[in-house]
Design a protein around this motif. Structure first.
Motif, PDB file in Angstrom:
ATOM      1  N   HIS A 331     -40.876  -8.944  21.138  1.00  6.55           N
ATOM      2  CA  HIS A 331     -39.403  -8.695  21.435  1.00  6.55           C
ATOM      3  C   HIS A 331     -39.464  -7.419  19.890  1.00  6.55           C
ATOM      4  CE1 HIS A 331     -39.151 -11.756  24.127  1.00  6.55           C
ATOM      5  NE2 HIS A 331     -37.764 -11.731  23.665  1.00  6.55           N
ATOM      6  N   HIS A 332     -38.851  -6.203  19.738  1.00  5.35           N
ATOM      7  CA  HIS A 332     -39.071  -5.315  18.760  1.00  5.35           C
ATOM      8  C   HIS A 332     -38.326  -5.823  17.904  1.00  5.35           C
ATOM      9  CE1 HIS A 332     -41.059  -3.887  22.766  1.00  5.35           C
ATOM     10  NE2 HIS A 332     -42.545  -3.178  21.147  1.00  5.35           N
ATOM     11  N   GLY A 333     -37.347  -6.303  18.018  1.00 10.56           N
ATOM     12  CA  GLY A 333     -35.878  -6.412  17.243  1.00 10.56           C
ATOM     13  C   GLY A 333     -36.187  -5.203  16.642  1.00 10.56           C
ATOM     14  N   ALA A 334     -35.904  -4.670  16.250  1.00  9.01           N
ATOM     15  CA  ALA A 334     -35.626  -3.263  15.686  1.00  9.01           C
ATOM     16  C   ALA A 334     -34.273  -3.233  14.869  1.00  9.01           C
ATOM     17  CB  ALA A 334     -35.577  -1.825  16.841  1.00  9.01           C
ATOM     18  N   ASP A 335     -33.356  -3.902  16.059  1.00  4.16           N
ATOM     19  CA  ASP A 335     -31.557  -3.917  15.384  1.00  4.16           C
ATOM     20  C   ASP A 335     -31.729  -5.235  14.810  1.00  4.16           C
ATOM     21  OD1 ASP A 335     -29.144  -3.343  14.775  1.00  4.16           O
ATOM     22  OD2 ASP A 335     -28.454  -4.658  16.291  1.00  4.16           O
ATOM     23  N   ASP A 336     -32.779  -5.875  15.345  1.00  2.00           N
ATOM     24  CA  ASP A 336     -32.380  -7.292  14.607  1.00  2.00           C
ATOM     25  C   ASP A 336     -34.440  -7.923  14.584  1.00  2.00           C
ATOM     26  OD1 ASP A 336     -32.376  -9.866  14.006  1.00  2.00           O
ATOM     27  OD2 ASP A 336     -31.845 -11.098  15.565  1.00  2.00           O
ATOM     28  N   ASN A 337     -34.493  -7.647  13.095  1.00  2.00           N
ATOM     29  CA  ASN A 337     -33.472  -6.988  11.983  1.00  2.00           C
ATOM     30  C   ASN A 337     -34.508  -6.221  10.929  1.00  2.00           C
ATOM     31  OD1 ASN A 337     -31.339  -6.275  10.036  1.00  2.00           O
ATOM     32  ND2 ASN A 337     -32.294  -8.278   8.518  1.00  2.00           N
ATOM     33  N   ALA A 338     -35.055  -5.104  12.241  1.00  2.00           N
ATOM     34  CA  ALA A 338     -35.946  -3.465  11.300  1.00  2.00           C
ATOM     35  C   ALA A 338     -34.818  -3.078  10.728  1.00  2.00           C
ATOM     36  CB  ALA A 338     -36.808  -3.028  12.007  1.00  2.00           C
ATOM     37  N   SER A 339     -34.248  -3.134  11.105  1.00  2.00           N
ATOM     38  CA  SER A 339     -32.375  -2.082  10.313  1.00  2.00           C
ATOM     39  C   SER A 339     -32.196  -2.650   8.559  1.00  2.00           C
ATOM     40  CB  SER A 339     -31.129  -2.441  11.513  1.00  2.00           C
ATOM     41  OG  SER A 339     -30.569  -3.430  11.679  1.00  2.00           O
ATOM     42  N   GLY A 340     -31.715  -4.137   9.700  1.00  2.00           N
ATOM     43  CA  GLY A 340     -31.361  -4.293   7.962  1.00  2.00           C
ATOM     44  C   GLY A 340     -32.991  -4.366   6.686  1.00  2.00           C
ATOM     45  N   THR A 341     -33.910  -4.629   7.272  1.00  3.23           N
ATOM     46  CA  THR A 341     -34.751  -4.628   6.186  1.00  3.23           C
ATOM     47  C   THR A 341     -35.184  -2.637   6.033  1.00  3.23           C
ATOM     48  OG1 THR A 341     -36.168  -6.310   7.392  1.00  3.23           O
ATOM     49  CG2 THR A 341     -37.632  -5.169   6.553  1.00  3.23           C
ATOM     50  N   ALA A 342     -35.092  -1.837   6.259  1.00  2.00           N
ATOM     51  CA  ALA A 342     -35.319  -0.540   6.173  1.00  2.00           C
ATOM     52  C   ALA A 342     -33.243  -0.266   5.182  1.00  2.00           C
ATOM     53  CB  ALA A 342     -34.669  -0.148   6.850  1.00  2.00           C
ATOM     54  N   THR A 343     -32.725  -0.963   5.569  1.00  2.00           N
ATOM     55  CA  THR A 343     -31.647  -0.872   4.310  1.00  2.00           C
ATOM     56  C   THR A 343     -31.874  -1.491   3.454  1.00  2.00           C
ATOM     57  OG1 THR A 343     -30.097  -1.272   6.613  1.00  2.00           O
ATOM     58  CG2 THR A 343     -29.025  -1.126   4.784  1.00  2.00           C
ATOM     59  N   VAL A 344     -32.128  -2.648   3.634  1.00  2.00           N
ATOM     60  CA  VAL A 344     -32.450  -2.748   1.870  1.00  2.00           C
ATOM     61  C   VAL A 344     -33.651  -2.050   1.276  1.00  2.00           C
ATOM     62  CG1 VAL A 344     -33.286  -4.941   1.169  1.00  2.00           C
ATOM     63  CG2 VAL A 344     -31.901  -5.436   2.693  1.00  2.00           C
ATOM     64  N   LEU A 345     -34.545  -1.916   1.836  1.00  2.00           N
ATOM     65  CA  LEU A 345     -35.556  -0.762   1.083  1.00  2.00           C
ATOM     66  C   LEU A 345     -35.098   0.455   0.727  1.00  2.00           C
ATOM     67  CD1 LEU A 345     -38.327  -1.183   3.835  1.00  2.00           C
ATOM     68  CD2 LEU A 345     -38.767  -1.764   1.340  1.00  2.00           C
ATOM     69  N   ALA A 346     -34.042   1.002   1.143  1.00  2.00           N
ATOM     70  CA  ALA A 346     -33.358   2.176   0.884  1.00  2.00           C
ATOM     71  C   ALA A 346     -32.556   2.004   0.356  1.00  2.00           C
ATOM     72  CB  ALA A 346     -32.347   2.676   2.400  1.00  2.00           C
ATOM     73  N   ILE A 347     -31.550   1.047  -0.233  1.00  2.00           N
ATOM     74  CA  ILE A 347     -30.932   0.049  -1.315  1.00  2.00           C
ATOM     75  C   ILE A 347     -31.740   0.347  -2.774  1.00  2.00           C
ATOM     76  CG2 ILE A 347     -29.724  -0.950  -2.294  1.00  2.00           C
ATOM     77  CD1 ILE A 347     -28.819  -2.134   0.744  1.00  2.00           C
ATOM     78  N   GLY A 348     -32.904  -0.242  -2.444  1.00  2.00           N
ATOM     79  CA  GLY A 348     -33.835  -0.652  -3.530  1.00  2.00           C
ATOM     80  C   GLY A 348     -34.163   0.906  -3.928  1.00  2.00           C
ATOM     81  N   GLU A 349     -34.578   1.639  -2.675  1.00  4.32           N
ATOM     82  CA  GLU A 349     -35.062   3.253  -3.647  1.00  4.32           C
ATOM     83  C   GLU A 349     -33.603   4.276  -4.174  1.00  4.32           C
ATOM     84  OE1 GLU A 349     -37.797   5.434  -0.600  1.00  4.32           O
ATOM     85  OE2 GLU A 349     -37.791   6.807  -1.371  1.00  4.32           O
ATOM     86  N   ALA A 350     -32.385   4.054  -3.385  1.00  2.00           N
ATOM     87  CA  ALA A 350     -31.558   4.496  -4.323  1.00  2.00           C
ATOM     88  C   ALA A 350     -31.428   4.134  -5.778  1.00  2.00           C
ATOM     89  CB  ALA A 350     -30.302   4.458  -3.826  1.00  2.00           C
ATOM     90  N   LEU A 351     -31.195   2.826  -5.686  1.00  2.00           N
ATOM     91  CA  LEU A 351     -31.135   1.944  -6.921  1.00  2.00           C
ATOM     92  C   LEU A 351     -32.113   2.414  -8.540  1.00  2.00           C
ATOM     93  CD1 LEU A 351     -28.654  -0.712  -5.694  1.00  2.00           C
ATOM     94  CD2 LEU A 351     -27.953   1.370  -6.849  1.00  2.00           C
ATOM     95  N   GLU A 478     -28.217   7.553  11.447  1.00  2.00           N
ATOM     96  CA  GLU A 478     -27.591   7.872  10.933  1.00  2.00           C
ATOM     97  C   GLU A 478     -26.311   7.436   9.995  1.00  2.00           C
ATOM     98  OE1 GLU A 478     -24.631  11.494  13.101  1.00  2.00           O
ATOM     99  OE2 GLU A 478     -23.556  12.395  11.070  1.00  2.00           O
ATOM    100  N   ASP A 479     -25.798   6.306  10.882  1.00  2.00           N
ATOM    101  CA  ASP A 479     -24.663   5.604  10.403  1.00  2.00           C
ATOM    102  C   ASP A 479     -25.214   4.207   9.820  1.00  2.00           C
ATOM    103  OD1 ASP A 479     -22.699   7.354  10.834  1.00  2.00           O
ATOM    104  OD2 ASP A 479     -22.076   6.700  12.760  1.00  2.00           O
ATOM    105  N   LEU A 480     -26.465   4.079  10.188  1.00  2.00           N
ATOM    106  CA  LEU A 480     -27.476   3.122   9.823  1.00  2.00           C
ATOM    107  C   LEU A 480     -27.966   3.388   8.414  1.00  2.00           C
ATOM    108  CD1 LEU A 480     -29.236  -0.094   9.098  1.00  2.00           C
ATOM    109  CD2 LEU A 480     -31.183   1.864  10.554  1.00  2.00           C
ATOM    110  N   VAL A 481     -28.521   4.632   8.049  1.00  2.00           N
ATOM    111  CA  VAL A 481     -28.352   5.594   6.393  1.00  2.00           C
ATOM    112  C   VAL A 481     -26.940   5.007   5.451  1.00  2.00           C
ATOM    113  CG1 VAL A 481     -28.020   7.394   5.021  1.00  2.00           C
ATOM    114  CG2 VAL A 481     -30.288   6.733   7.236  1.00  2.00           C
TER     115      VAL A 481
END
Lengths: 605, 380
Positions: A331-351, A478-481
Motif C-alpha cells: 500500500h503505497h500511501g502517496a496521498d496518505d500520507n506522503a503528500s502531507g509529509t512532503a508538505t510539512v518538509l516544504a513548510i520547514g524548508e520555506a520557513l 502543482e496544487d500540493l505545493v
C-alpha cells in the motif's frame, strides 16, 4: 479596448511568471519526496516495520538538509513509542466440570479463542447466561441492562455476540452502540465477573464460529478472562442448562428488556486464556527550527506542524480497502500520507530561510493508521509543554486537489483561524471549504484533545484510499505545493502575531459509541471533506455491495432503510440498523436526479 | 444595493424565511459545475472571516477590493473593509459603529464612499439589541431594514476624516462614482419623508420602504443633488458606465420583477436592457463596455445565478454561474480579466454568503453573447 484588455492580460501573466520559477523548484523537490516515500522500497511504511525505519531515515536526512535540529535537550530526531502490533492466541482452554462428575476440556483456535483484549489468566466459576451482555448507561434513559436481577460476582458470564437481531429499529440503534465486545467485557468486569465467554448465536451472521482475534493496539489487557467458543464447544453448557441455544437466542432477539438471563446449574467452567501481545516500537520524527529573534515576552513561543508518514504496509493489519486481486500488495500511501509529509518538509524548508519570532516544531508521526498512536504518545509525554504551543497545523491526504478546492477542518478550535486563513489565502488562492469540527480521524484529534488550537488540511477521499493503488503518479503536485504555501502563510502570520490563538472547545456532534456497524460491509467510501447534505460518495469499492447496487462516486445518499441521512454520523448510525444479506432501500441523488436502489450489505469477516 | 435586495425579497415574501434560503443553499459537489467553467476558471473563496460578506468593488488600479462584512464580534452589522491583494491584509475603513453598506473607491482620489448610520445616537443600542437577540439563540428572518438614518459619507484614507455627503432623512446608499470621480449616482428613499404621505403610502412605508427608493445624482462633494427617476417601485443599484451613462435596476411595483435599465446622467433616454421576467438586479458593466453582468433568479426563486447581457439588450441574457443557492453581485476587475462575486456555495461557517474571485474569460463571453438568441418580449 480589446487591445488594451489583451495588454493588461499580458501584464497579469508576466506578474505570475516570476514566482512560478521558484515554485517549480519546490514542486520538483516535493515530487521527489512523495515518490521516495511511496516507493516499493519502503514497503508501505507500516509502523514498526523496516520500511517505517527507512522512511524515518529519509525524513531525517531531509530535515538535516533544511537545517532543522532535534528538540532542545534531545540528541536524536527519533522519538520512539511502544505499542502492541498484534496479538495471537497462545493456547486458550475451556474446561467444563460437571458437579455430577466428569470434565471436558476444549482447545484449538477454531474452538476456543481468547478475545484480543483478554488478560492472560485463569478464571474458574459457576456460569450465568447474561443474554447479549448489553448495558445501556442510565443517562440514555432507555432502560436496557442484561445484568438486571443477575448475580455475577466471581462467576463466568456467557453472552451472545452482536445485539438482538429481531428488535425494532430504534432499539437496535441504541443497543448497537454498546455491542462492542470490549464494552461487554467491561460491563461484565464491573459487575464482578471473572470471565466472559462469547457465543455467536445460530440466528446471527458467522453463526457458531469463534471471533477472530482483531487488531487491538492496547498495551494492557482488560482485567478479565474473555474468550469466544464454537457452537460445538458450547453445546455441553447448553445441555447443562437444559435449553436449546436457538430458542434462548430467539427470546433475547426480541429486544424486550424484560427477557432475563439465568444461572446454569450443575457445572463449573475454568477458562485459561493466553494472549501473546507483540510489543513493537514506532518512531515519531520530531525536529525544530529555532526562533531567529529573542523570545523575551513572546506568548506561547512554539508553532507546530505535523503529518503522519506511516501507512498500511501490505494492508494485513486492518484498515486496508484492497480488493481481492490486490490483497497483500504494498500500500503505497502517496496521498496518505506522503503528500502531507512532503508538505510539512516544504513548510520547514520555506520557513528555514525566513525570520521567525517563534520556534517551529516539525513532527512526522508514525502509528497514525493504527489509531493516532504517535501523536497520542507525543501529547501524553510532551517534550515541549503543550501550553507553549500557539497552534498545531496538520496535513493528512493533501495531494488530490480537484477544481481548486481545499478543505480546512477544526477551524472551530480558535476564533483566530478564519482571519489567518483569509489573509494567507489571498496569495494562495484556494476555493476553501471550512469545517469547524476538530473530531477528525487524523492526528489533529490528539492536539484538540490536548486543548491546542489546531487545523487540519485535507483534499478529500478517493477511489484509491487505503488501497495499493494510492500511488505517486496520481498526486496533483502543482496544487500540493500551493497547500504548503497557504500553510506557510498562516504559520508566518501566527509566528509574527503578538497574541496566540485562544483555544475554543468544540462540542462533539454525536458520540461515536460502539463499532457494531463494522460487522457490515457496504463498500462505500464516504467523502469526509464534503459539507453536502446527505452522504457524498468519494467512491465505491470494486465488486462491493454499493457498486453492485449501481452507486458511484459523486452520488449523494439521502436515505437508507427509511433513515434519512444528512451527514456522516447519520450514515454510520443507519448502517448499524442494517442486516447482513437483507436488501435495504437506498435513496440517492445523482446530480439533480433522485434515484432509488437496493443495497445488500455483506458480512465483514 | 444588491445584497440588500435579497433581504428585501425574503422580507417581501413571507413564505421564504432566511432559514429556508440557507438550507436551500446546499453546497456543492466536489466536481465543478461544468457550465460555469466556460467563463469562470480558478474559482476561489476570497473572504473567510465572519458571518457574511458581500458587495466587493475594485479599486481603479485593481490592487484592492472594498467590501462589507459582518466580522466584528462587538458589532453584528456590516462594516466596510479594504482588502489588499499584495499583502493579504484587510483593514476596516468604516467607523465601526452602526450599520454600513455599499462602498466604492473614488477614482483619482484617496476617498472611499459608503452608507453609514454611525451618527444615529441609537446605533450602539441597536448593536446591543441585535447581539442580545443572537445570544438568545432565537432565529428570525434576516431582513435589511433600509435604516432611514443611513447617509452617504466619503472617508479619506490619508486623513481618516469622514465627510458627510447626504443629510436627508431616509435611506441614502448604493452609490457609485463617475469614471472621473466628480459625480456620484445613488439611491434614496427621502421621497417617503420629505412630504405628507397619503394613508395608502403610509401603509406602504411600513410594509416596504424600498418602494420609495429613486435614483439621484450629486457632485462628489454632495452638492447639486438631483432626482433622476420618478417611478413606483425600488430604483437602485446604480453605477456609471464607461460611456457616461447610468446603469441601474428598476423594480416593478409588485417588488418581485426587476430589470436592468440605463439612462443619461440627466435622467433622459431611459432604456430597458433586460426583459427577463425575473428578479434581475445588481448590474455592473464589464470594462470592455460591451456587456453588463447581473444577478437573476430566473432559474428558481431562491436560486440566484450570475448572467450577462449585451450592452444594448438586443439579445437574451446568458447564464454564467451554475451553482445551487445564491450567486450574485458580480463585479469584473478593472482590467476585465477577473470577476468578484458573492456566493453561498461553500457551506460551513460563514456560508451565509462570502466573496469569491475567478478568472474571467472575456473572449468566451463575447462569443456566447454573439450566439445568444434575440431578446424575448415579456413586458406587456
Amino acid at each position: 479596448m480589446k487591445n488594451s484588455l489583451r495588454a493588461s492580460l499580458l501584464i497579469a501573466l508576466a506578474a505570475v511568471a516570476a514566482p512560478h520559477a521558484q515554485s517549480t523548484a519546490v514542486q520538483s523537490r516535493t515530487k521527489t519526496q512523495v515518490e521516495t516515500l511511496a516507493a516499493d522500497k519502503f514497503e508501505g511504511r507500516l509502523t514498526g516495520s523496516p520500511g517505517e525505519k527507512l522512511a524515518a531515515d529519509y525524513i531525517i536526512s531531509e530535515l538535516k538538509r533544511i537545517g532543522a535540529k532535534p528538540l532542545p535537550g534531545l540528541t536524536d530526531f527519533r522519538m520512539p513509542f511502544t505499542f502492541t502490533a498484534g496479538s495471537k492466541d497462545g493456547g486458550t482452554t475451556m474446561t467444563i466440570t460437571r458437579d455430577a462428575g466428569g470434565a471436558q476440556t476444549f482447545t484449538g483456535a477454531a474452538i476456543v479463542q481468547a478475545l484480543s483484549f483478554s488478560d492472560t489468566v485463569e478464571a474458574t466459576g459457576r456460569v450465568v447466561f447474561a443474554g447479549y451482555g448489553l448495558v445501556v448507561p442510565e443517562a440514555q434513559n432507555f432502560g436496557y441492562d442484561s445484568y438486571a436481577g443477575l448475580e455475577v460476582k466471581d462467576k463466568i458470564v456467557v453472552v451472545f455476540r452482536y445485539f438482538p437481531e429481531d428488535a425494532d429499529q430504534k432499539t437496535r440503534a441504541i443497543l448497537a452502540r454498546y455491542a462492542d465486545l470490549r464494552y461487554k467485557a467491561q460491563a461484565a468486569r464491573q459487575r464482578g465477573a471473572k470471565g466472559m465467554i462469547v457465543i455467536t448465536g445460530p440466528n446471527s451472521p458467522n453463526a457458531g464460529t469463534v471471533v477472530p482475534m482483531s487488531f487491538d493496539t492496547a498495551i494492557a489487557g482488560s482485567g478479565i478472562a474473555a474468550a469466544s467458543v464454537s457452537g460445538d464447544a458450547f453445546a455441553p453448557i447448553m445441555a447443562a442448562a437444559g435449553k436449546s441455544l436457538g430458542a434462548v437466542q430467539k427470546e433475547f432477539d426480541s429486544g424486550n428488556p424484560h427477557v432475563a438471563g439465568f444461572a446454569i446449574p450443575g457445572i463449573t467452567v475454568t477458562l485459561k486464556t493466553n494472549v501473546i501481545r507483540q510489543q513493537q516500537t514506532g518512531n515519531n520524527v520530531v525536529a525544530y527550527l529555532p526562533a531567529t529573534t529573542p523570545l523575551t515576552g513572546v506568548v506561547k513561543p512554539w508553532v507546530a506542524v505535523g503529518a503522519h508518514y506511516d501507512h498500511l504496509g501490505r494492508g494485513t493489519t486492518g484498515g486496508s480497502l484492497a480488493g481481492k486481486e490486490e490483497a497483500n500488495a504494498i500500500h503505497h500511501g502517496a496521498d496518505d500520507n506522503a503528500s502531507g509529509t512532503a508538505t510539512v518538509l516544504a513548510i520547514g524548508e520555506a520557513l528555514s530561510t525566513q525570520p521567525r519570532k517563534r520556534h517551529l516544531l516539525i513532527a512526522l508521526w508514525s502509528g497514525e493508521e493504527l489509531g493516532l498512536l504517535g501523536s497520542a504518545a507525543f501529547v501524553a509525554k510532551p517534550p515541549v509543554p503543550l501550553d507553549a504551543l500557539a497552534g498545531y497545523l496538520n496535513f493528512d491526504m493533501v495531494g488530490r486537489v480537484a477544481d481548486n478546492k481545499l478543505t480546512v477542518q477544526a477551524t472551530g478550535t480558535s476564533a483566530m483561524w478564519p482571519k489567518l486563513l483569509e489573509q494567507a489565502n489571498i496569495a494562495a488562492g484556494f476555493d476553501l471549504v471550512l469545517q469547524e469540527d476538530p473530531y477528525q480521524p487524523t492526528d489533529v484529534g490528539s492536539f484538540n484533545t490536548a486543548s491546542v488550537a489546531c487545523l487540519t488540511f485535507f483534499t478529500g477521499a478517493h477511489q484509491e484510499y487505503h488501497r495499493p493503488s494510492d500511488t505517486a503518479d496520481k498526486i496533483n503536485y502543482e496544487d500540493l505545493v500551493r497547500v504548503g504555501e497557504l500553510a506557510s502563510g498562516v504559520i508566518k502570520r501566527l509566528m509574527d502575531s503578538p497574541e496566540a490563538p485562544l483555544f475554543t472547545k468544540v462540542e462533539q456532534k454525536t458520540e461515536t459509541g460502539g463499532r457494531a456497524g463494522l460487522r457490515l460491509f457496504t463498500g462505500t467510501i464516504p467523502d469526509y471533506a464534503s459539507d453536502v447534505k446527505g452522504l457524498l460518495l468519494g467512491g465505491v469499492i470494486g465488486g462491493g455491495p454499493a457498486e453492485q447496487a449501481g452507486l458511484a462516486k459523486g452520488d449523494v445518499v439521502i436515505e437508507i432503510a427509511g433513515q434519512s441521512i444528512t451527514n456522516i454520523y447519520d450514515y454510520t448510525f443507519a448502517l448499524e440498523l442494517l442486516k447482513i444479506g437483507q436488501p435495504a432501500k437506498v435513496l440517492y441523488m445523482r446530480g439533480s436526479e433522485k434515484r432509488e436502489t437496493s443495497l445488500t450489505p455483506a458480512a465483514r469477516k | 444595493m444588491p445584497d440588500v435586495l435579497t433581504k428585501r425579497v425574503f422580507a417581501a415574501v413571507s413564505l421564504c424565511s432566511a432559514a429556508v434560503f440557507l438550507s436551500a443553499a446546499v453546497p456543492v459537489a466536489t466536481q465543478a459545475p461544468t457550465g460555469e467553467r466556460t467563463f469562470l476558471s480558478r474559482v476561489r473563496r476570497l473572504t473567510v472571516e465572519g458571518k457574511r460578506a458581500g458587495e466587493g468593488y475594485w479599486s481603479p488600479d485593481g490592487k484592492r477590493l472594498v467590501f462589507q462584512s459582518e466580522r466584528d464580534p462587538a458589532n453584528p452589522f456590516y462594516q466596510i473593509f479594504v482588502l489588499d491583494f499584495a499583502t493579504g491584509d484587510t483593514k476596516r475603513v468604516s467607523p465601526g459603529m452602526g450599520k454600513t453598506t455599499c462602498a466604492f473607491f473614488r477614482p483619482g482620489s484617496d476617498e472611499i464612499m459608503f452608507g453609514s448610520t454611525h451618527l444615529d445616537p441609537k446605533s450602539l443600542q441597536y448593536q446591543k439589541d441585535e447581539l442580545d437577540f443572537r445570544a438568545s439563540g432565537k432565529e428570525r428572518r434576516y431582513a435589511w431594514d433600509y435604516d432611514p438614518e443611513m447617509d452617504i459619507f466619503a472617508y479619506s484614507e490619508k486623513t481618516g476624516a469622514m465627510k458627510q455627503l447626504t443629510t436627508a432623512k431616509g435611506y441614502d446608499a448604493e452609490g457609485g462614482y463617475s469614471p472621473d470621480g466628480q459625480w456620484i449616482v445613488f439611491s434614496s428613499m427621502r421621497d417617503a419623508y420629505n412630504r405628507t404621505l397619503s394613508p395608502a403610502e403610509q401603509k406602504q412605508l411600513t410594509l416596504d420602504a424600498s418602494f420609495f427608493a429613486e435614483v439621484y445624482i450629486m457632485k462628489a462633494d454632495g452638492t447639486e443633488q438631483k432626482r433622476l427617476t420618478d417611478w413606483a417601485g425600488y430604483d437602485g443599484g446604480t453605477f456609471f458606465t464607461k460611456d457616461g451613462r447610468i446603469v441601474w435596476r428598476h423594480f416593478e411595483e409588485n417588488g418581485l420583477i426587476a430589470n436592468v435599465w440605463t439612462m443619461k446622467p440627466d435622467g433622459t433616454d431611459k432604456r430597458q436592457i433586460t426583459d427577463f421576467a425575473a428578479m434581475s438586479w445588481a448590474p455592473y458593466e464589464h470594462p470592455s463596455g460591451e456587456y453588463f453582468v447581473f444577478a437573476s433568479n430566473k432559474l428558481g426563486f431562491e436560486n440566484f445565478e450570475v448572467f450577462m447581457v449585451d450592452k444594448a439588450g438586443i439579445k437574451e441574457p446568458v447564464q454564467i454561474t451554475h451553482t445551487p443557492g445564491f450567486d450574485g453581485l458580480p463585479v469584473p476587475s478593472p482590467d476585465g480579466t477577473q470577476m468578484a462575486f458573492t456566493s453561498a456555495r461553500a457551506g460551513g461557517p460563514g456560508s451565509a454568503g462570502q466573496i469569491y474571485l475567478a478568472q474571467w474569460n472575456h473572449e468566451a463571453a463575447m462569443a456566447a453573447l454573439k450566439a445568444a438568441p434575440p431578446r424575448k418580449a415579456n413586458t406587456k
